[in-house]
Design a protein around this motif. Structure first.
Motif, PDB file in Angstrom:
ATOM      1  N   UNK A 115       0.762  -0.983  -0.190  1.00 57.12           N
ATOM      2  CA  UNK A 115      -0.234  -0.381  -0.202  1.00 57.12           C
ATOM      3  C   UNK A 115       0.504   1.521  -0.002  1.00 57.12           C
ATOM      4  N   UNK A 116       0.582   1.998  -0.607  1.00 58.50           N
ATOM      5  CA  UNK A 116       1.922   3.519  -1.034  1.00 58.50           C
ATOM      6  C   UNK A 116       0.786   4.260  -0.673  1.00 58.50           C
ATOM      7  N   UNK A 117       0.882   5.071   0.476  1.00 61.81           N
ATOM      8  CA  UNK A 117       0.535   6.175   0.811  1.00 61.81           C
ATOM      9  C   UNK A 117       0.966   7.502   0.458  1.00 61.81           C
ATOM     10  N   UNK A 118       0.507   8.387   0.894  1.00 58.22           N
ATOM     11  CA  UNK A 118       1.053   9.336  -0.162  1.00 58.22           C
ATOM     12  C   UNK A 118      -0.784  11.028   1.069  1.00 58.22           C
ATOM     13  N   UNK A 119       0.948  11.920   0.660  1.00 59.91           N
ATOM     14  CA  UNK A 119      -0.611  13.259   1.854  1.00 59.91           C
ATOM     15  C   UNK A 119      -1.887  13.360   0.324  1.00 59.91           C
ATOM     16  N   UNK A 120      -1.284  13.027  -0.920  1.00 56.73           N
ATOM     17  CA  UNK A 120      -2.674  13.758  -1.916  1.00 56.73           C
ATOM     18  C   UNK A 120      -1.836  15.356  -1.976  1.00 56.73           C
ATOM     19  N   UNK A 179       7.371  11.946  12.750  1.00 53.57           N
ATOM     20  CA  UNK A 179       6.725  13.387  13.668  1.00 53.57           C
ATOM     21  C   UNK A 179       4.984  12.773  13.507  1.00 53.57           C
ATOM     22  N   UNK A 180       4.693  13.120  13.774  1.00 55.45           N
ATOM     23  CA  UNK A 180       2.782  13.036  13.379  1.00 55.45           C
ATOM     24  C   UNK A 180       2.374  12.952  12.311  1.00 55.45           C
ATOM     25  N   UNK A 181       2.375  14.129  12.012  1.00 53.61           N
ATOM     26  CA  UNK A 181       2.368  13.837  10.350  1.00 53.61           C
ATOM     27  C   UNK A 181       2.776  13.259   9.363  1.00 53.61           C
ATOM     28  N   UNK A 182       4.302  12.932   9.822  1.00 57.86           N
ATOM     29  CA  UNK A 182       5.148  11.971   8.978  1.00 57.86           C
ATOM     30  C   UNK A 182       4.908  10.709   8.821  1.00 57.86           C
ATOM     31  N   UNK A 191       5.628   7.679  20.617  1.00 60.06           N
ATOM     32  CA  UNK A 191       6.065   8.750  19.840  1.00 60.06           C
ATOM     33  C   UNK A 191       5.278   8.711  18.857  1.00 60.06           C
ATOM     34  N   UNK A 192       5.874  10.234  18.451  1.00 56.90           N
ATOM     35  CA  UNK A 192       4.703  10.737  17.090  1.00 56.90           C
ATOM     36  C   UNK A 192       3.345  11.595  17.545  1.00 56.90           C
ATOM     37  N   UNK A 193       3.244  11.437  18.819  1.00 58.92           N
ATOM     38  CA  UNK A 193       1.488  12.118  19.262  1.00 58.92           C
ATOM     39  C   UNK A 193       1.802  13.234  19.083  1.00 58.92           C
ATOM     40  N   UNK A 194       0.129  13.430  18.860  1.00 59.93           N
ATOM     41  CA  UNK A 194      -0.233  14.697  17.897  1.00 59.93           C
ATOM     42  C   UNK A 194       0.040  15.998  19.613  1.00 59.93           C
ATOM     43  N   UNK A 197      -0.661  18.049  22.007  1.00 58.87           N
ATOM     44  CA  UNK A 197      -2.520  19.433  21.669  1.00 58.87           C
ATOM     45  C   UNK A 197      -2.234  20.457  20.794  1.00 58.87           C
ATOM     46  N   UNK A 198      -1.051  20.448  19.650  1.00 58.70           N
ATOM     47  CA  UNK A 198      -0.178  21.247  19.076  1.00 58.70           C
ATOM     48  C   UNK A 198      -0.513  20.749  17.587  1.00 58.70           C
ATOM     49  N   UNK A 199      -1.541  20.249  17.002  1.00 65.44           N
ATOM     50  CA  UNK A 199      -1.515  19.987  15.828  1.00 65.44           C
ATOM     51  C   UNK A 199      -1.589  20.858  14.810  1.00 65.44           C
ATOM     52  N   UNK A 200      -1.060  20.840  13.964  1.00 60.64           N
ATOM     53  CA  UNK A 200      -0.561  21.830  12.810  1.00 60.64           C
ATOM     54  C   UNK A 200      -2.166  22.423  11.890  1.00 60.64           C
ATOM     55  N   UNK A 201      -2.287  23.543  12.018  1.00 60.12           N
ATOM     56  CA  UNK A 201      -3.668  23.773  11.552  1.00 60.12           C
ATOM     57  C   UNK A 201      -3.943  23.672  10.079  1.00 60.12           C
ATOM     58  N   UNK A 202      -3.118  23.808   9.052  1.00 62.15           N
ATOM     59  CA  UNK A 202      -2.660  23.696   7.419  1.00 62.15           C
ATOM     60  C   UNK A 202      -1.326  23.114   7.531  1.00 62.15           C
ATOM     61  N   UNK A 203      -1.363  22.615   6.690  1.00 63.80           N
ATOM     62  CA  UNK A 203      -0.396  21.714   5.836  1.00 63.80           C
ATOM     63  C   UNK A 203      -0.794  20.985   5.162  1.00 63.80           C
TER      64      UNK A 203
END
Length: 351
Positions: free
Chosen positions: A21-26, A128-131, A336-339, A341-347
């Motif tokens: 399964x190849x996953x990306x951001x879109x 990272x959380x997002x990565x 590790x890599x938990x969100x 309370x500082x989740x990015x609001x836009x990426x």
């Protein structure tokens, strides 16, 4: 029998139950995709519409689309060719977090193929959380009808490090730069400081930068670090310095003739490379009287298919995937890599 031959023999007899399964951001592929894409990225985060309008206009300023989806399709085809060369017969299914084809449909497709054991490759080289963890969550929330293993963040893979060194070496070998008046900076997406403290993100970036400095020092240069593309609540601390501020600081310390920017945090020339570097960082450098050189991402012509093949071969042979990453911890901690309370609001990054 050598392990590699054992692996090939296992591959030949395993049947159609395994898959990648190849996953990306879109990414949006047409101007009319931009608004629905952005709304999906920030869904539930309360981002003001006027903030989205700014990002929408940034997309229009760089052509109204992102090359990320097209790059993934190219990389998948190259990976299929690499699989063929390694005698790996494995279907590859493409899914995205934020745009078609979505991960939900990819998981359904894997179910239709009869997959019972899946290797998940996310196009994010750093932890990272997002990565990393968020890609795990993307798969988990679909309640997949198969067992699965995620490829760990792969910035420390020898092929990845070698490719980054080669990009810088090729540039420096063909450009006559004065070390006294040149600023070389490696950039990555900024993330909240709290997130960085709970991941390997900065350590992995430092490892890549150290590899680059092996090359730079032979030319009397040093590669410095900077971040880009921060977003969210300005009261939340994010990793610094911003690349524009780093350029200004360097220019205040000496006369700059050249600024060389290496986007090590990104696999492709997607939106945040094309806008935040090719437009904004370039403007900062040129305002200081310096030429701006933005080096390529490893992207389309780099070693990603070979890296995926290395991990796939190890997975099929039952080896620990982290054995391919000499500097990584033996195991993920699970916390590790938990969100936090500082989740990015836009990426709009991720690959």
């Amino acid at each position: 029998m050598p392990p590699s031959q054992q692996g090939r023999q296992a591959i030949a007899t395993m049947g159609p139950t395994r898959a990648l399964l190849w996953l990306s951001f879109g990414s949006p592929e047409r101007p009319e995709d931009i608004w629905p894409f952005l709304e999906r990225v920030v869904a539930g985060r309360g981002v003001p519409r006027d903030r989205l309008a700014i990002v929408h206009d940034q997309y229009l300023a760089t052509g109204g689309s992102s090359p990320l989806n097209a790059l993934n399709r190219t990389l998948i085809e190259r990976t299929r060719a690499a699989f063929d060369a390694a005698d790996i017969d494995l279907p590859i299914v493409f899914g995205n977090r934020n745009w078609d084809p979505l991960v939900d449909e990819a998981v359904k497709e894997l179910g239709r193929l009869g997959a019972t054991d899946v290797l998940v490759f996310a196009t994010s080289a750093y932890g990272s959380y997002s990565g990393c963890r968020q890609y795990r969550e993307d798969v988990e929330r679909t309640n997949p009808p198969f067992t699965w293993t995620k490829v760990p963040p792969f910035a420390g893979h020898p092929r990845f490090l070698a490719a980054q060194r080669e990009i810088l070496a090729s540039f420096l070998a063909t450009h006559d730069l004065d070390p006294e008046h040149t600023f070389v900076v490696a950039t990555a997406h900024s993330i909240p400081v709290a997130m960085a403290a709970n991941s390997q993100y900065q350590r992995q970036l430092a490892e890549v930068r150290a590899a680059l400095n092996q090359v730079a020092r032979t030319y009397g240069l040093v590669v410095e670090e900077a971040y880009q593309s921060r977003s969210g609540d300005p009261r939340t601390p994010w990793l610094e310095p911003d690349v524009g501020d780093a350029i200004d600081r360097a220019a205040s310390e000496r006369t700059l003739a050249d600024v060389v920017c290496i986007p090590i945090g990104f696999l492709s020339d997607h939106q945040e490379v094309r806008y935040d570097l090719d437009i904004l960082a370039r403007e900062r450098a040129e305002a200081r009287g310096a030429r701006f050189w933005r080096l390529e991402t490893i992207g389309e012509h780099g070693p990603i298919p070979e890296i995926v093949t290395d991990f796939t071969q190890a997975w099929l042979e039952g080896r620990d995937l982290r054995s391919l990453l000499p500097s990584e911890p033996a195991l993920c901690t699970g916390t590790c890599c938990q969100p936090l309370h500082a989740r990015p609001s836009r990426s709009v990054s991720g690959a």
